[in-house]
Design an enzyme around this catalytic site. Structure first.
Site, PDB file in Angstrom:
ATOM      1  N   ASP A  21       0.829  -1.210   0.000  1.00  8.94           N
ATOM      2  CA  ASP A  21       0.000   0.000   0.000  1.00  8.94           C
ATOM      3  C   ASP A  21       0.867   1.264   0.000  1.00  8.94           C
ATOM      4  OD1 ASP A  21      -2.300   1.479   0.041  1.00  8.94           O
ATOM      5  OD2 ASP A  21      -2.716   1.201   2.166  1.00  8.94           O
ATOM      6  N   ASN A  69     -10.549  -2.476  -6.382  1.00 10.86           N
ATOM      7  CA  ASN A  69      -9.690  -1.650  -7.247  1.00 10.86           C
ATOM      8  C   ASN A  69     -10.274  -1.456  -8.654  1.00 10.86           C
ATOM      9  OD1 ASN A  69      -6.507  -2.849  -5.881  1.00 10.86           O
ATOM     10  ND2 ASN A  69      -7.718  -1.057  -5.322  1.00 10.86           N
TER      11      ASN A  69
HETATM   12  C1  FPP Z   1      -1.639   0.101  -3.501  1.00 11.19           C
HETATM   13  O1  FPP Z   1      -1.230   1.452  -3.503  1.00 11.19           O
HETATM   14  C2  FPP Z   1      -1.100  -0.662  -4.620  1.00 11.19           C
HETATM   15  C3  FPP Z   1      -1.820  -1.254  -5.630  1.00 11.19           C
HETATM   16  C4  FPP Z   1      -3.286  -1.151  -5.708  1.00 11.19           C
HETATM   17  C5  FPP Z   1      -1.177  -1.987  -6.719  1.00 11.19           C
HETATM   18  C6  FPP Z   1       0.086  -2.726  -6.408  1.00 11.19           C
HETATM   19  C7  FPP Z   1       0.802  -3.012  -7.684  1.00 11.19           C
HETATM   20  C8  FPP Z   1       2.142  -3.013  -7.849  1.00 11.19           C
HETATM   21  C9  FPP Z   1       3.109  -2.807  -6.751  1.00 11.19           C
HETATM   22  C10 FPP Z   1       2.744  -3.190  -9.199  1.00 11.19           C
HETATM   23  C11 FPP Z   1       2.519  -4.461  -9.929  1.00 11.19           C
HETATM   24  C12 FPP Z   1       2.647  -5.676  -9.136  1.00 11.19           C
HETATM   25  C13 FPP Z   1       3.005  -6.888  -9.639  1.00 11.19           C
HETATM   26  C14 FPP Z   1       2.922  -8.065  -8.720  1.00 11.19           C
HETATM   27  C15 FPP Z   1       3.483  -7.097 -10.986  1.00 11.19           C
HETATM   28  P1  FPP Z   1      -2.355   2.559  -3.614  1.00 11.19           P
HETATM   29  O2  FPP Z   1      -2.519   2.907  -5.055  1.00 11.19           O
HETATM   30  O3  FPP Z   1      -3.575   2.108  -2.912  1.00 11.19           O
HETATM   31  O4  FPP Z   1      -1.680   3.766  -2.845  1.00 11.19           O
HETATM   32  P2  FPP Z   1      -2.435   4.880  -1.985  1.00 11.19           P
HETATM   33  O5  FPP Z   1      -3.061   4.157  -0.817  1.00 11.19           O
HETATM   34  O6  FPP Z   1      -1.304   5.761  -1.561  1.00 11.19           O
HETATM   35  O7  FPP Z   1      -3.412   5.572  -2.863  1.00 11.19           O
END
Ligand code: FPP
Length: 249
Positions: A21, A69
């Site tokens: 996150d 998401n």
């Molecule tokens: C959460 O941060 C992260 C995600 C929803 C996506 C995670 C994906 C990756 C790290 C890249 C691809 C992964 C693989 C396994 C190839 P957020 O967007 O919720 O951050 P925020 O809470 O600050 O808005």
């Protein structure tokens, strides 16, 4: 002494689950678009996967995309899907080189066809690897998983294969996406949020929870080692008393 050397290799969790996150906030801090955070999050995925495999962790589950998401702006969803496809394609060779098996949990039928194909190929190509299993939770939500499990159990009952009195923990575990994996003993969430967010609700029943303030794109091997060291300080009682744990079983 390096942080890594302080870890007791005989007391490792078999399975670590991670809520990655903070990508969006990490990007925003630098005046960049959220997608920039996701792109930089890929390096952290590499780091923890490598760290886990080097130490001898047997299973690692990464929450890469939740059912919720799908409600993000179309542009961000598309970017995440593209990132998934390109990352998997790029990393297959490294997974094989490191003897890592790839698996997924979640409603992957919802993913774009290209992503499904890429994942199927990677799963097939790594299926005989046995050092560590890397499980990507994709289009995953724990409540949907439990609903699907209840439906499957009801069907088995209706077909006469499962009497009601035989429905127990094991029949439920076997109906979940995670049926082939042990439950995680440690769950790490980055970015300072202290929630489970519909992730492995059944499987985390006895897991130790570790919340790191670090945003996912900044999460490095040493942060992972800190989480493991913290896990090793904890006394896992499973409802018993400390004194009972000291008694020979
Ligand atoms: C959460 O941060 C992260 C995600 C929803 C996506 C995670 C994906 C990756 C790290 C890249 C691809 C992964 C693989 C396994 C190839 P957020 O967007 O919720 O951050 P925020 O809470 O600050 O808005």
């Amino acid at each position: 002494m390096e942080l890594k050397d302080k870890i007791d290799l005989k007391n490792l969790p078999k399975h670590v689950a991670i809520i990655m996150d903070g990508n969006g906030r990490w990007a925003k801090q630098q005046g960049k678009a959220r997608v920039f955070g996701h792109k930089n999050g890929v390096q952290s995925v590499r780091e923890v996967t490598e760290a886990g495999a080097e130490l001898g962790i047997q299973y690692m589950t990464l929450y890469a995309f939740s059912t919720e998401n799908w409600n993000r702006p179309r542009f961000e969803v598309n970017a995440l899907m593209t990132l998934l496809v390109t990352t998997i394609r790029k990393e297959i060779a490294t997974l094989n080189k490191n003897n890592i098996r790839l698996r997924t949990i979640g409603n992957t039928q919802m993913l774009p066809k290209a992503a499904q194909r890429e994942l199927e190929e990677a799963i097939e190509s790594t299926k005989d690897n046995n050092r560590m299993t890397l499980i990507l939770a994709l289009s995953y939500s724990s409540k949907s998983e439990i609903i699907a499990a209840v439906q499957s159990i009801a069907k088995q009952h209706k077909a006469g294969h499962l009497p009601i009195e035989n429905i127990d923990e094991s029949s439920i575990s076997k109906a979940l996406y995670t049926k082939d994996f042990p439950d995680p003993e440690l769950m790490i969430r980055t970015s300072g949020e202290s929630r489970i967010s519909n992730f492995l609700l059944w499987q985390l029943a006895y897991a130790e929870l570790y919340f790191s303030p670090v945003f996912w794109p900044d999460f490095r091997k040493n942060h992972f080692y800190e989480a493991l060291l913290n896990f090793q300080l904890r006394e896992r009682r499973f409802g018993r008393t400390s004194e009972q744990l000291d008694e020979p079983s």
